[in-house]
Scaffold this motif. Structure first.
Motif, PDB file in Angstrom:
ATOM      1  N   PHE A   1     122.698 -20.073 -88.531  1.00 26.43           N
ATOM      2  CA  PHE A   1     121.728 -19.011 -88.805  1.00 26.43           C
ATOM      3  C   PHE A   1     120.540 -19.105 -87.836  1.00 26.43           C
ATOM      4  O   PHE A   1     120.105 -18.104 -87.275  1.00 26.43           O
ATOM      5  N   LEU A   2     120.029 -20.309 -87.639  1.00 20.65           N
ATOM      6  CA  LEU A   2     118.896 -20.487 -86.725  1.00 20.65           C
ATOM      7  C   LEU A   2     119.299 -20.177 -85.283  1.00 20.65           C
ATOM      8  O   LEU A   2     118.552 -19.526 -84.548  1.00 20.65           O
ATOM      9  N   LEU A   3     120.480 -20.624 -84.884  1.00 23.82           N
ATOM     10  CA  LEU A   3     120.982 -20.304 -83.541  1.00 23.82           C
ATOM     11  C   LEU A   3     121.121 -18.791 -83.356  1.00 23.82           C
ATOM     12  O   LEU A   3     120.734 -18.254 -82.320  1.00 23.82           O
ATOM     13  N   ASP A   4     121.668 -18.119 -84.360  1.00 25.60           N
ATOM     14  CA  ASP A   4     121.837 -16.660 -84.295  1.00 25.60           C
ATOM     15  C   ASP A   4     120.494 -15.936 -84.187  1.00 25.60           C
ATOM     16  O   ASP A   4     120.439 -14.796 -83.750  1.00 25.60           O
TER      17      ASP A   4
ATOM     18  N   PRO B   1     102.031 -35.027 -82.327  1.00 28.62           N
ATOM     19  CA  PRO B   1     101.147 -35.165 -83.494  1.00 28.62           C
ATOM     20  C   PRO B   1     101.040 -33.934 -84.394  1.00 28.62           C
ATOM     21  O   PRO B   1     100.842 -34.070 -85.599  1.00 28.62           O
ATOM     22  N   ASP B   2     101.170 -32.751 -83.843  1.00 29.93           N
ATOM     23  CA  ASP B   2     101.030 -31.537 -84.652  1.00 29.93           C
ATOM     24  C   ASP B   2     102.369 -30.902 -85.007  1.00 29.93           C
ATOM     25  O   ASP B   2     102.424 -29.715 -85.351  1.00 29.93           O
ATOM     26  N   LEU B   3     103.436 -31.682 -84.940  1.00 29.31           N
ATOM     27  CA  LEU B   3     104.776 -31.163 -85.203  1.00 29.31           C
ATOM     28  C   LEU B   3     104.882 -30.593 -86.617  1.00 29.31           C
ATOM     29  O   LEU B   3     104.641 -31.299 -87.595  1.00 29.31           O
ATOM     30  N   PRO B   4     105.237 -29.314 -86.759  1.00 31.71           N
ATOM     31  CA  PRO B   4     105.469 -28.747 -88.087  1.00 31.71           C
ATOM     32  C   PRO B   4     106.749 -29.338 -88.696  1.00 31.71           C
ATOM     33  O   PRO B   4     107.763 -29.481 -88.010  1.00 31.71           O
ATOM     34  N   VAL B   5     106.671 -29.682 -89.988  1.00 28.77           N
ATOM     35  CA  VAL B   5     107.809 -30.289 -90.674  1.00 28.77           C
ATOM     36  C   VAL B   5     108.070 -29.543 -91.976  1.00 28.77           C
ATOM     37  O   VAL B   5     107.153 -29.301 -92.761  1.00 28.77           O
TER      38      VAL B   5
ATOM     39  N   ALA C   1     100.307 -25.627 -92.510  1.00 32.56           N
ATOM     40  CA  ALA C   1     100.691 -25.354 -91.125  1.00 32.56           C
ATOM     41  C   ALA C   1     101.480 -26.526 -90.549  1.00 32.56           C
ATOM     42  O   ALA C   1     102.187 -26.384 -89.556  1.00 32.56           O
ATOM     43  N   ARG C   2     101.367 -27.703 -91.189  1.00 30.26           N
ATOM     44  CA  ARG C   2     102.057 -28.897 -90.702  1.00 30.26           C
ATOM     45  C   ARG C   2     103.174 -29.356 -91.621  1.00 30.26           C
ATOM     46  O   ARG C   2     104.142 -29.950 -91.149  1.00 30.26           O
ATOM     47  N   ASP C   3     103.042 -29.169 -92.915  1.00 29.59           N
ATOM     48  CA  ASP C   3     103.997 -29.692 -93.890  1.00 29.59           C
ATOM     49  C   ASP C   3     104.299 -28.659 -94.961  1.00 29.59           C
ATOM     50  O   ASP C   3     103.378 -28.132 -95.583  1.00 29.59           O
ATOM     51  N   ARG C   4     105.594 -28.415 -95.166  1.00 28.03           N
ATOM     52  CA  ARG C   4     106.016 -27.525 -96.254  1.00 28.03           C
ATOM     53  C   ARG C   4     107.208 -28.146 -96.970  1.00 28.03           C
ATOM     54  O   ARG C   4     108.044 -28.781 -96.353  1.00 28.03           O
ATOM     55  N   PHE C   5     107.259 -27.933 -98.272  1.00 29.54           N
ATOM     56  CA  PHE C   5     108.411 -28.326 -99.071  1.00 29.54           C
ATOM     57  C   PHE C   5     109.154 -27.064 -99.480  1.00 29.54           C
ATOM     58  O   PHE C   5     108.540 -26.107 -99.950  1.00 29.54           O
TER      59      PHE C   5
ATOM     60  N   SER D   1     114.422 -18.071 -95.778  1.00 33.38           N
ATOM     61  CA  SER D   1     113.165 -18.738 -96.145  1.00 33.38           C
ATOM     62  C   SER D   1     112.843 -19.883 -95.182  1.00 33.38           C
ATOM     63  O   SER D   1     111.667 -20.121 -94.876  1.00 33.38           O
ATOM     64  N   ILE D   2     113.853 -20.561 -94.679  1.00 33.72           N
ATOM     65  CA  ILE D   2     113.623 -21.622 -93.692  1.00 33.72           C
ATOM     66  C   ILE D   2     113.152 -20.999 -92.375  1.00 33.72           C
ATOM     67  O   ILE D   2     112.164 -21.451 -91.780  1.00 33.72           O
ATOM     68  N   LEU D   3     113.830 -19.954 -91.934  1.00 29.04           N
ATOM     69  CA  LEU D   3     113.430 -19.278 -90.705  1.00 29.04           C
ATOM     70  C   LEU D   3     112.011 -18.732 -90.821  1.00 29.04           C
ATOM     71  O   LEU D   3     111.197 -18.897 -89.907  1.00 29.04           O
ATOM     72  N   GLU D   4     111.707 -18.101 -91.935  1.00 30.64           N
ATOM     73  CA  GLU D   4     110.369 -17.541 -92.140  1.00 30.64           C
ATOM     74  C   GLU D   4     109.304 -18.643 -92.062  1.00 30.64           C
ATOM     75  O   GLU D   4     108.261 -18.460 -91.427  1.00 30.64           O
ATOM     76  N   ALA D   5     109.558 -19.776 -92.695  1.00 27.56           N
ATOM     77  CA  ALA D   5     108.603 -20.883 -92.641  1.00 27.56           C
ATOM     78  C   ALA D   5     108.462 -21.411 -91.216  1.00 27.56           C
ATOM     79  O   ALA D   5     107.349 -21.696 -90.758  1.00 27.56           O
TER      80      ALA D   5
END
Length: 126
Positions: free
Chosen positions: A23-26, A76-80, A99-103, A112-116
């Motif tokens: 999905f992400l590749l597409d 250091p600012d890698l979004p996860v 902006a840095r961490d989401r569950f 929802s993953i792509l949107e985040a």
């Protein structure tokens, strides 16, 4: 969405990882895949650039949260994005900055993953 985004996806469930990666590749992202912590650590050490990390919290050889430390030493600012079927009980171990961490809890939609990712990486690049 910039096509130059590189995401490391760490998920031990083959079907979940494959579906999300496709999905992400597409949708124009570059995806590096790992199914356990040791493989993810090797990618983190070797990859010249990561724009985001998506990590399952429960992996066969450890815990997705432990991978964040070596990744953030390099970027250091890698979004996860932390994904889990067990809720977000370890949220207090993160920065608390959306902006840095989401569950995101399982089951989730691929969108929802792509949107985040889009939201987090656009904030990081502003």
């Amino acid at each position: 969405m910039p096509s130059s985004l590189t995401v490391l996806l760490i998920e031990d469930d083959f079907l979940i990882r494959t579906c999300l990666a496709e999905f992400l590749l597409d949708n124009g992202l570059t995806v590096r895949e790992a199914d356990h912590c040791a493989e993810a650590r090797a990618i983190i050490a070797a990859e010249p650039k990561l724009d985001a990390l998506v990590a399952d919290m429960t992996l066969p050889d450890g815990d997705g949260m432990t991978l964040i430390h070596p990744a953030r030493e390099r970027w250091p600012d890698l979004p996860v994005i932390y994904i889990s079927g067990h809720g977000d009980m370890r949220r207090n171990e993160t920065s608390g900055d959306p902006a840095r961490d989401r569950f995101i809890s399982k089951p989730y939609t691929l969108a929802s993953i792509l949107e985040a990712l889009v939201d987090m990486t656009s904030v990081a690049s502003d």
